[in-house]
Enzyme design. Structure first.
Site, PDB file in Angstrom:
ATOM      1  N   GLY A  94       9.639  39.609 -15.577  1.00 48.54           N
ATOM      2  CA  GLY A  94       8.354  40.143 -16.031  1.00 48.54           C
ATOM      3  C   GLY A  94       7.371  40.144 -14.877  1.00 48.54           C
ATOM      4  N   LYS A  95       6.085  39.892 -15.159  1.00 48.84           N
ATOM      5  CA  LYS A  95       5.054  39.956 -14.127  1.00 48.84           C
ATOM      6  C   LYS A  95       5.291  38.892 -13.040  1.00 48.84           C
ATOM      7  CE  LYS A  95       0.066  39.444 -13.837  1.00 48.84           C
ATOM      8  NZ  LYS A  95      -0.318  38.048 -14.131  1.00 48.84           N
ATOM      9  N   LYS A 137      16.413  46.275 -19.893  1.00 44.25           N
ATOM     10  CA  LYS A 137      16.431  46.937 -18.581  1.00 44.25           C
ATOM     11  C   LYS A 137      17.853  47.194 -18.063  1.00 44.25           C
ATOM     12  CE  LYS A 137      11.893  45.398 -16.981  1.00 44.25           C
ATOM     13  NZ  LYS A 137      11.139  44.609 -16.010  1.00 44.25           N
ATOM     14  N   ILE A 182      11.815  27.569 -13.429  1.00 42.86           N
ATOM     15  CA  ILE A 182      10.439  27.528 -12.936  1.00 42.86           C
ATOM     16  C   ILE A 182       9.444  27.402 -14.099  1.00 42.86           C
ATOM     17  CG2 ILE A 182       8.713  28.773 -11.534  1.00 42.86           C
ATOM     18  CD1 ILE A 182      11.305  28.033 -10.003  1.00 42.86           C
ATOM     19  N   THR A 183       9.830  27.912 -15.253  1.00 39.90           N
ATOM     20  CA  THR A 183       8.956  27.985 -16.427  1.00 39.90           C
ATOM     21  C   THR A 183       8.231  26.679 -16.734  1.00 39.90           C
ATOM     22  OG1 THR A 183      10.577  29.510 -17.330  1.00 39.90           O
ATOM     23  CG2 THR A 183       8.911  28.659 -18.865  1.00 39.90           C
ATOM     24  N   GLU A 184       6.926  26.791 -17.007  1.00 32.43           N
ATOM     25  CA  GLU A 184       6.108  25.645 -17.376  1.00 32.43           C
ATOM     26  C   GLU A 184       5.819  25.691 -18.878  1.00 32.43           C
ATOM     27  OE1 GLU A 184       2.403  25.541 -15.246  1.00 32.43           O
ATOM     28  OE2 GLU A 184       1.736  23.711 -16.237  1.00 32.43           O
ATOM     29  N   TYR A 211       3.803  21.737  -0.689  1.00 26.59           N
ATOM     30  CA  TYR A 211       3.325  22.653   0.371  1.00 26.59           C
ATOM     31  C   TYR A 211       2.507  21.859   1.384  1.00 26.59           C
ATOM     32  CZ  TYR A 211       4.013  25.809  -3.655  1.00 26.59           C
ATOM     33  OH  TYR A 211       4.499  26.452  -4.770  1.00 26.59           O
ATOM     34  N   GLU A 254       4.335  10.781  -8.212  1.00 22.27           N
ATOM     35  CA  GLU A 254       3.031  10.728  -8.861  1.00 22.27           C
ATOM     36  C   GLU A 254       3.097   9.771 -10.033  1.00 22.27           C
ATOM     37  OE1 GLU A 254       2.733  14.985  -9.497  1.00 22.27           O
ATOM     38  OE2 GLU A 254       3.193  14.770 -11.607  1.00 22.27           O
ATOM     39  N   HIS A 268       0.055  17.761 -15.152  1.00 19.00           N
ATOM     40  CA  HIS A 268       1.486  17.717 -15.470  1.00 19.00           C
ATOM     41  C   HIS A 268       1.719  16.922 -16.749  1.00 19.00           C
ATOM     42  CE1 HIS A 268       2.719  18.304 -10.988  1.00 19.00           C
ATOM     43  NE2 HIS A 268       2.553  19.450 -11.612  1.00 19.00           N
TER      44      HIS A 268
END
Lengths: 290, 389
Positions: free
Chosen positions: A17-18, A42, A96-98, A160, A210, A248
């Site tokens: 998707g986007k 698709k 990756i989905t949150e 990062y 964390e 998170h």
């Protein structure tokens, strides 16, 4: 050498998707070998005129020999996508989905037992191996550099940060891995530490933890007994108030072991080089390795 | 998402778990009617989204009409302050009036998801009625946990063990086992993250009743429970919470902090708070603007930060991956103009379009110092804070 992904990675992307298509372009630009895409409605078409769409993961693997899957499917449908990829026998799935419901992750985690699949994530930035120009996920390709440091983290942007400091101090990375910020996820610190220990290319490891849970303590126990390579670590959330969720889903202090100070202590006791703030990771790595 | 006690009890009833007879009311006029129905023996409980109601005076056993009326009058429409609410307290719009029970024994029963075993876990204690955290400190041996299988549910032999642990009398074992099974079903079917019944009582006439109930639903799963979504009580949110909710921002206010923090990513946001503290200042908040922040969201985030009157300086720390630094910069400039804010900013901006972002900020008339990295930002903060004193 590297861990999890390299020049032999043939990637299947599910959920174009986007966000999925934006990230697919970034992965292609970087050099990742994306061989197939799965997205309802698709099939028969091609992404960017070169990557064929299929209606199912099984079919995509049959036609393109994909060996790694990445999932960008929206949270309400992510469980089904993960199960579909597990059933197809992919060796590595990166989700990756949150925002996947926790009951879905409970079931997936139970379903994964005795399967040959590794699930990384969900709610993670994925993996990048600079030497082979391969990335699966969303870590920006322009900030990394090939080298000997393995990076593993629960947080995206903090990964990062660590990478950028390593580069500033002249250190490249073997592989960088984000294990994700959810309380229940597929791959733990210990799993990745094992792989870095076995990887000949990796000379030292940066670990970014964390608050919340006890995964850092598990890591500390493993480091004490099984790891020969130096580990430089930092924990985010020293100033976080107890009982409040810090973004998170997993970053919430609910008991003694969830505190940043408890994690720092466990890691220090295991011989890890712990820095108080991520701002000093780069310098510490220089100090330890030179 | 938190449910009110009366909503939780309704859900228990739907699963055939007995609860006391009771009514939820929002006007004083009905108090008389119901206290009469319960023959002047009732419990009145404030319906608010906070813990510590009992200790804060939000719950009372009443034995006459006048007592009931006076207590209800002191609750309805007023703010209840508990150890969890802060000094402003939380507004009581509804009270629950329930028939009093004649208690023989009190039991603790809850279900949670235990992340360390990635499974639902049933927690029980023979010491019901006390705060479970106190029990775990004072007599941890009185707390028993039962791990359930995500694929098989709860096996009968485990329920038999729970009955034994809790010393359930022989004639009530069947009924009690049914209650545990129903509760587990409720937990799974409704995507609960917590069900806590404290106490579950056995009455003098040998009935099992859930006297109190607390249910939390997984926010990430509310989308598949439209009927539960309707139970959300927005009046229990502070205006700030409502705003952060609307823009899907992750925000946690910290008491008496002076450095407002605007960051992308939860881990980096926590690290930024830590860095502020290290630099000798108190962070005012946790704020994660998320990956796909647009201008509107940035403006809202900025307004939320300066809504906190303790904030004297704002630290912006952006490592743009998906987010674009120029969009964030434009949002900040617009928000400062809209609010005529004079609060100085220290900005670290890296990643996607960060040069464009920095030039937008530097060309505005805002009081901005840009830092090259986190360490540099800490040094600037230190100077700024000590210079101000």
């Amino acid at each position: 050498m590297s861990i999890l992904i390299d020049e032999n990675t043939k990637l299947l992307i599910q959920g174009v998707g986007k966000d999925g298509s934006f990230q697919a372009l970034r992965m292609l630009e970087y050099g990742t070998n994306i061989v197939s895409a799965v997205h309802p409605g698709k099939e028969g078409k091609k992404f960017e005129n070169k990557i064929p769409y299929f209606s199912s993961v099984n079919e995509a693997i049959k036609k393109t020999n994909a060996n790694v899957g990445v999932i960008f499917v929206p949270a309400p449908f992510a469980k089904d996508a993960i199960i579909e990829q597990i059933d197809s026998g992919l060796e590595l799935i990166v989700c990756i989905t949150e925002g996947i419901p926790i009951h879905d992750m409970v079931q997936i985690k139970a379903y994964l037992i005795n399967k040959n699949t590794r699930l990384l994530g969900p709610n993670c930035p994925g993996i990048i191996t600079p030497e082979s120009k391969t990335k699966v996920g969303i870590i920006p390709g322009n900030i990394v550099k090939p080298g000997n440091i393995g990076v593993v983290s629960r947080s995206g942007t903090l990964t990062y940060e660590a990478i950028s400091q390593l580069v500033q101090n002249g250190f490249g990375q073997s592989t960088c891995v984000g294990i994700g910020g959810d309380p229940i996820n597929g791959t733990s610190f210990v799993d990745i530490l094992k792989l870095f220990e076995e990887d000949k290319k990796t000379k030292a490891i940066v670990l970014i933890g964390e608050i919340g849970g006890n995964k850092e303590q598990e890591a500390a126990n493993f480091i004490k007994t099984h790891l020969s390579k130096p580990v430089i670590a930092t924990i985010a959330g020293h100033t976080a108030p107890e009982g409040k969720r810090m973004g998170h889903a997993g970053a919430i202090v609910t008991g003694e072991s969830g505190l940043a100070s408890a994690k720092n202590k466990a890691l220090s006791d295991a011989g890890v080089h712990v820095v108080e703030s991520p701002a000093y990771i780069g310098k510490k790595v220089s100090e330890v390795l030179t | 998402m938190n449910l009110h006690e009366y909503q939780s009890k309704q859900l228990l009833s739907d699963y055939n778990i007995p609860t006391p007879n009771g009514y939820v009311i929002s006007s004083l006029e009905l108090v008389k009617k119901y206290i009469a129905e319960f023959e002047n023996s009732a419990v009145i409980k404030a319906q608010v989204h906070t813990g510590g109601r009992g200790k804060a005076g939000g719950v009372k056993m009443v034995t006459s009409e006048i007592e009931a009326y006076n207590f209800a009058e002191n609750l309805l429409g007023k703010n209840l302050v508990t150890h969890q609410t802060g000094s402003k307290g939380i507004k009581v719009n509804q009270i629950l009036i329930e028939e009093a029970s004649k208690i023989e024994r009190e039991i603790y029963l809850s279900i949670i998801i235990d992340n360390t075993v990635s499974s639902p876990v049933i927690i029980t204690s023979i010491e019901g009625g006390m705060d479970i955290e106190d029990v775990s400190k004072l007599m941890p041996e009185k707390i028993k946990t039962t791990i359930c299988s995500p694929l098989l549910g709860i096996s009968n032999y485990k329920i038999r063990q729970i009955c034994k642990d809790l010393e359930i009398p022989e004639n009530l074992k069947n009924e009690f086992s049914q209650i545990v099974l129903s509760l587990y079903k409720l937990f799974i079917k409704n995507d609960c993250t917590l069900i806590e019944i404290n106490p579950l009582v056995i009455t003098k006439d040998e009935k099992i009743i859930a006297l109190d109930a607390k249910i939390n639903i997984d926010d990430d799963a509310v989308f598949r429970h439209p009927s539960l979504k309707k139970l959300e009580d927005k009046s229990q949110m502070s205006p700030l919470e409502a705003l952060t909710n609307k823009y899907d921002l992750s925000y946690v206010k910290l008491e008496k902090g002076k450095v407002g923090c605007m960051v992308n990513g939860a881990g980096l946001a926590m690290a930024t708070m830590d860095l502020t503290k290290w630099a000798g200042a108190e962070p005012a908040n946790f704020l994660d603007i998320g990956g796909s922040a647009n201008e509107e969201k940035i403006i809202a985030a900025f307004k939320i930060i300066i809504e906190d009157k303790d904030v004297e300086i704002i630290l912006v720390n952006l490592f743009a991956g998906i987010a674009r630094a120029d969009v964030v910069a434009t949002g900040i400039v617009k928000a400062s103009k809209e609010t005529s804010s004079k609060i100085p900013l220290v900005v670290v901006m890296r990643g996607t379009n960060s040069e464009e972002g920095l030039s937008i900020l530097n060309n505005s008339n805002l009081d901005i110092i840009s830092a090259s990295d986190l360490e540099h930002a800490a040094i600037i903060l230190k100077e700024k804070i000590s210079g101000g004193k």
